[in-house]
Enzyme design. Sequence first.
Site, short mmCIF file in Angstrom:
data_model
loop_
_atom_site.label_atom_id
_atom_site.label_comp_id
_atom_site.label_asym_id
_atom_site.label_seq_id
_atom_site.Cartn_x
_atom_site.Cartn_y
_atom_site.Cartn_z
N LYS A 1 -4.51 17.82 -18.49
CA LYS A 1 -4.92 18.85 -17.36
C LYS A 1 -6.29 18.87 -17.24
CE LYS A 1 -3.73 23.77 -16.31
NZ LYS A 1 -3.18 24.96 -16.94
N SER B 1 -0.10 27.39 -13.95
CA SER B 1 -0.80 26.48 -13.42
C SER B 1 -1.05 25.18 -14.06
CB SER B 1 -2.18 27.04 -13.64
OG SER B 1 -2.52 26.85 -15.22
N SER C 1 1.47 29.38 -18.21
CA SER C 1 1.32 28.24 -17.17
C SER C 1 1.67 26.91 -17.87
CB SER C 1 -0.42 28.18 -17.32
OG SER C 1 -0.91 29.21 -16.14
#
Lengths: 475, 479, 97
Positions: free
Chosen positions: B72, B147, B171
Amino acid sequence: MTSYDTVIGLEIHVALLTESKFLCSCNTSFGAPPNSQCCPVCLGLPGALPLINEKAVEYATRAGFALNCQVHYFSRFDRKNYFYPDLPKAYQITQDAFPLCTGGFLEYYMDDQLVRTEITRIHLEEEAGKLIHSGATIVDSDYSLVDYNRAGIPLIEIVTAPDIHTPKQARLFLEQLRLLMNYIGVSDTKMEEGSLRCDANISLKPAGSSVLGTKVEIKNLNSFRALERGLEFEERRQSQLLNRGEAIRQESRTWDERAGRTISMRSKGDAPDYRIFPEPDLPPLNLDPVWVSLIEASVPELPLERLRRLEGEYGLSRYESTFLVNYRDFGDLFLSLAPMGIEHKSIVNFLMGDYARLAREHGHLTAERIAELLKITSEGLISPAQAKEVLEELFSSSLSPREIVEQKGLQVVGDPAKLGPIVAEVLSTHLELVGRYKNGETRLFAFFVGQVMRAAQGKADPEVVNQLLRDELAD
Amino acid sequence: MRKLAQLLETRQISSTEVVEHYLSEITKQEPILNAFITVDAEGALAQARASDLRRQQGMALSPWDGIPIAVKDNISTKGLKTTCASRFLANYVPLFDATVVSTLKNSGLPIVGKTNLDEFAMGSSTEYSAYGVTRNPHDYERVSGGSSGGSAAAVAAGEIPWSLGTDTGGSIRQPASFCGVVGLKPTYGWVSRYGVVALAPSLDQVGPLAKTVEDAAILFSLLAAPDAMDATSADARAFPVPDWDESFIKGLKIGVPEEFFGDGIKPEVERAVTDSLEFLAGQGAELVPISLATNEYAIDTYLTLVTAEASSSLARYDGVRYGVRVPAEDSNTMFAKSRSAGFGSEVKRRIMLGTYVLSARHYGAYYEQAQKVRTLIRQDVLAAFQQVDVIITPTTPSAAFRIGAKQSPLEMYLSDLFTAMANLSGIPALSVPCGKDARGLPLGLQIMGSHFQEELLFKVAYLVEKYVGVEGGTFSDKL
Amino acid sequence: MIDRQEVIRMAKLARLELSDREIEQYQKDLTSFLSSGKKLQQVDVSAVEGTSHAVSLTHELRKDEVGASLSQADTLSAAPEAVDGFFKVPRIVEEQE
Ligand SMILES: [Mg+2]
Ligand SMILES: [Zn+2]
């Protein structure tokens, strides 16, 4: 004219003398090229996390004990949020709600009077970076330069209660505090390098009143002189305003050393909202009570304790004791010499005399060498004049005092058989003076001593010379 | 992944071939999917060649040496752009690796690229990314969640076998659920946060996303380690990949909290979860109805704390040391202009909220109150684990929503309704696919456990996975 | 509805330069968030301490040892403006509110 009572409180920041920074392992040494002692943590790079330096906690704990505080096993770190170019994360890691130490005091002498100032709290926090302004002051600079080498050095903030009453007392307090920090070895307290900084709060109230006046904060008091002068200026400024019936504005002012005055920086009405909350990246401190008690035990003899010991145990005067306390290295030397069988007063006289000047230039001599010098002098092996010569030699030589005496042939002449002819010679060349002496001008005795000493090239034992002269002149 | 590792070990396939396969998938799918912000094909291939050399010399760094991964884009990678999906950090190249990235490198995993997210991990759909939304591989008109949407979508689409995400309020789990993959939010402190760009440090955790439960467990076994660089890292303890022995399920007490079912939950979601629960009961588990009444406060508590911490964590983006600088007459104006130009609207919104709840006048009523309610939530959760071994709920109230469907921020915040509780109390929680809705969209089931009970979560998830199957299979299945 | 001035004050504190449209928007957003957050204020928390950290952790302190720093060049590598080894910033003025 109303008379006013002055109320002063101090906030002192002391940089701790650790090898590495508070929250990262960057070097703390002074004077490195700009931005060469930085890492992701102290630059506030994304994702970097703080790690607390054990030594910083140890030093803050020791300072707490030295200032008679309660040291809390539990304390917590908080974030104090504000934007400033020298603050890399735009928050300072500090302790707000749960400081490491609370409720202490410091005692010190003011005009021979022992006074006490309460310490409200001591907490740990991180230093900001250093700004260099393009102009003479921040206000007339087009730009500023930032060096983050200093960012993240551990600080303790010491906050006093508002119970200091004169600018002079504020200075004496700070001097004593600085001495204390040196004694416990937690800081080099160099005001000129910024490792000791002081802000002051000052307010005036009608004499005897219990209602506090509006307080004004003064920053940038970067020397003892600045502290005293800044407060004196502010005392005057405020009393003039009050006498004119004007109100004091609650504000921050900065001391302008060159102009000799304080200048308004920011009115407190728009004091920043720091939005302080617990630092999530650092668990609270839960100090091991055993560890804390070890730190407590490591607190050395403090200045005031030493002063009392020098006066009480060694019978020194306040003046002498204060010298030995203020110059701790001299005090240490004294305490090493004291048990060596030399008269205490003569040790002090020696340390405060020529030795002080020479030691400051060349560094200290060992107690053993000093003791030997004092001994051979008091035993009459050498004269005071010779002692001085030996002393100077000691700083550049590795020989012992006796060896120097031998090498230089400085031995005192104490043999009456050798000195007798010199005495006779001196008296016979000053027959007129001898006559006057015998007629009652006894002060001439010193003259004859001096002449004999000169003739003996300073090597004569004064005791023997005195005796011989007295004998001769008595006839 | 065991099969792929086996093939690499016996050198029937090379890491270079594996990485080339995934790179070609990326090339094929990215124009639509947009799961990556940065693809480092050259770097990944170089790492793959190095891995092949190690394999040749019998010096593999781990059984997984040579299997590529994606990270990420809020996790620092030395020398590789880390944007946090923000314009502010569009050109920011970290000078250091996050601890978890070092771990991957030390295990020989080539890092193929950095995945998309909501800007600074603030969001639940990746619609708040400055680099465009990540589409859901199961329906391109829908979001991948967030996210960690890029990390979830890339795995689901077969662009990468596994990935790292971060989870502050859901997330990892919510996008895992939306994309039909497995995702774990570990116990707070078990995985290092060093180098992970902070959203809310008291809640953030890094975790694995993978196609299968076992792969997620393998990745987690690499990540779970104490780290001297992170003061909030938990005491030394390793996580061994569980044996998948199934007898543990006999008598296992599964808590089913009433607050997570019924009103406001899509019937299909509830049906899929209930179905799996019944399966588990059939295997010998005992379903225990429980109550987690404080979940009513979870979202507001979470939002108060996350915005407060974020407003402070993001204050460092001031245009002095790195990132965007908009020139101005004075520093304060420069700060404000740079930040306003660099941040998207959701980030600004959260900073505004966080500043408000921390400001002197409102601190007591909002921030401090939320901290105290957090204590109640934590107590509530821990009390539940006195009664039961694990708690099972839907991961989200619905399947993936349409791009643009959530109009108000508050509506978006409700995406974390079932997931925030685990972050607030620091417990581990895992999302595993448990079926599909009528449109064929994946649905996820959340398993929560007490602190450091990850093994149990994986073992329960393994049974659920066995029951519902792995969607589309894995790359190694096809080999 | 939250006061517009309050929104402006927050923006100033947070160093955000907002357009009129944004101020209006955040005024609405803050208001709706805070009214939803009202629920929290009804919770009786008289008997509890706040939780500032997710799990209680023992705190290992770092030994005072100097480690490597970045080079000056690395430190300044991403600087929007640097001069002679320093970061450069425009004129610093005290906050005016
Ligand atoms: Mg301070
Ligand atoms: Zn550093």
